[in-house]
Structure formats: structure tokens, C-alpha cells
Design a protein around this motif. Structure first.
Motif, PDB file in Angstrom:
ATOM      1  N   VAL A 127     -14.455   3.512  23.439  1.00 15.32           N
ATOM      2  CA  VAL A 127     -14.077   2.162  23.217  1.00 15.32           C
ATOM      3  C   VAL A 127     -15.147   1.180  23.179  1.00 15.32           C
ATOM      4  O   VAL A 127     -15.245   0.560  22.196  1.00 15.32           O
ATOM      5  N   LYS A 128     -16.106   1.466  24.208  1.00 16.76           N
ATOM      6  CA  LYS A 128     -17.510   0.426  23.969  1.00 16.76           C
ATOM      7  C   LYS A 128     -17.977   0.693  22.738  1.00 16.76           C
ATOM      8  O   LYS A 128     -18.421  -0.335  22.071  1.00 16.76           O
ATOM      9  N   ASN A 129     -18.300   1.674  22.506  1.00 14.83           N
ATOM     10  CA  ASN A 129     -18.836   2.272  21.032  1.00 14.83           C
ATOM     11  C   ASN A 129     -18.345   1.618  19.964  1.00 14.83           C
ATOM     12  O   ASN A 129     -18.961   1.195  18.997  1.00 14.83           O
ATOM     13  N   ALA A 130     -16.876   2.155  19.931  1.00 15.57           N
ATOM     14  CA  ALA A 130     -16.029   1.502  18.801  1.00 15.57           C
ATOM     15  C   ALA A 130     -15.993  -0.063  18.518  1.00 15.57           C
ATOM     16  O   ALA A 130     -16.017  -0.487  17.445  1.00 15.57           O
ATOM     17  N   GLN A 131     -16.034  -0.819  19.510  1.00 17.51           N
ATOM     18  CA  GLN A 131     -16.210  -2.259  19.673  1.00 17.51           C
ATOM     19  C   GLN A 131     -17.360  -2.737  19.204  1.00 17.51           C
ATOM     20  O   GLN A 131     -17.436  -3.806  18.539  1.00 17.51           O
ATOM     21  N   LYS A 132     -18.604  -1.958  19.216  1.00 18.59           N
ATOM     22  CA  LYS A 132     -19.889  -2.367  18.708  1.00 18.59           C
ATOM     23  C   LYS A 132     -19.812  -2.325  17.126  1.00 18.59           C
ATOM     24  O   LYS A 132     -20.511  -3.268  16.456  1.00 18.59           O
ATOM     25  N   ASP A 133     -18.991  -1.363  16.555  1.00 11.50           N
ATOM     26  CA  ASP A 133     -19.016  -1.052  15.176  1.00 11.50           C
ATOM     27  C   ASP A 133     -18.217  -1.996  14.424  1.00 11.50           C
ATOM     28  O   ASP A 133     -17.566  -2.933  14.460  1.00 11.50           O
TER      29      ASP A 133
END
Length: 133
Positions: A127-133
Motif C-alpha cells: 500500500v505504501k509503495n502504491a501510494q508513492k506511484d
């Protein structure tokens, strides 16, 4: 909502890992049970098609429920995660027991293991990585 059309996979199967694993397992199962399957489907040829849709949807629903039960820590965690009533939880438990013969808390499926701690950490990271993109 993210648009993934620019990052297409080679096919709807993605890389095909799950499909290949299942096909190999199904081939082994079918070879082991060929005589039994042949008699059942020979006697009731319409059985396969008649039950396919309903059975597939029910199994998908119940396996998802079992996964959520394991990953979310049982009754209350699953109820909270799915946002369903206590009555719905009891109904799903009853359906699961009817289909698999045991409560989802004690039911195990060969080849499937779930580590709730690892799942929670991994999901948070995704989720954290997806929010960065």
C-alpha cells in the motif's frame, strides 16, 4: 483509481504462474482419479456443466472467507475487515462447515499456508509503495 493500461501483462494470466501450477496439479489429480471421474461424468454427463458456475462461485467465496479468517485473526478481525454483520459471519461459517466439514479456524488446505504477521507487513508495504506511484 490507477490506470494500468500502459503496463500491460503478456496475457490476462499475467506471467501464468498460477495457471501453470494449477494445470500441473489438476493433471496429477485427474490421472490418479481417472477411473472414478470417468464413471461419474459418464453416468451424469450434464453434471459437470450444471454445477460448474455455482460451485466455482461458492468455492471462490468460501476460500476467500477462509483466507480472510486466517489473515485477519478470526471472527472479529474478519468481520471488521469485510464490514459484515455478525449474522453474515455466522452464515458464512455455516456455509464453510457445510462445504468443507470443519470450522474455518481449524480448517487447513494442503499446500496453502498463511502467516498473518508477514501478510500484514507485506500488505502495508504494498500500500505504501502504491501510494508513492
Amino acid at each position: 483509481m490507477a490506470d494500468f493500461r500502459g503496463e500491460r501483462m503478456p496475457s490476462p494470466e499475467g506471467e501464468g504462474r498460477a495457471k501453470n501450477a494449477l494445470e500441473a496439479a489438476w493433471t496429477a489429480y485427474f490421472k490418479a482419479n481417472k477411473a472414478i471421474n470417468k464413471r461419474i461424468f459418464g453416468a451424469f454427463p450434464e453434471l459437470r456443466e450444471m454445477l460448474r458456475g455455482q460451485t466455482g462461485a461458492r468455492v471462490l467465496d468460501l476460500m476467500g472467507f477462509w483466507f480472510m479468517w486466517q489473515a485477519c485473526g478470526g471472527f472479529e478481525g474478519t468481520q471488521r475487515a469485510l464490514g459484515i454483520s455478525r449474522a453474515q459471519m455466522y452464515k458464512r461459517i455455516a456455509l464453510f462447515r457445510q462445504a468443507f466439514g470443519e470450522h474455518p479456524d481449524v480448517s487447513e488446505f494442503p499446500g496453502v499456508t498463511i502467516d498473518p504477521a508477514e501478510f500484514a507487513v507485506g500488505l502495508a508495504e504494498k500500500v505504501k509503495n502504491a501510494q508513492k506511484d
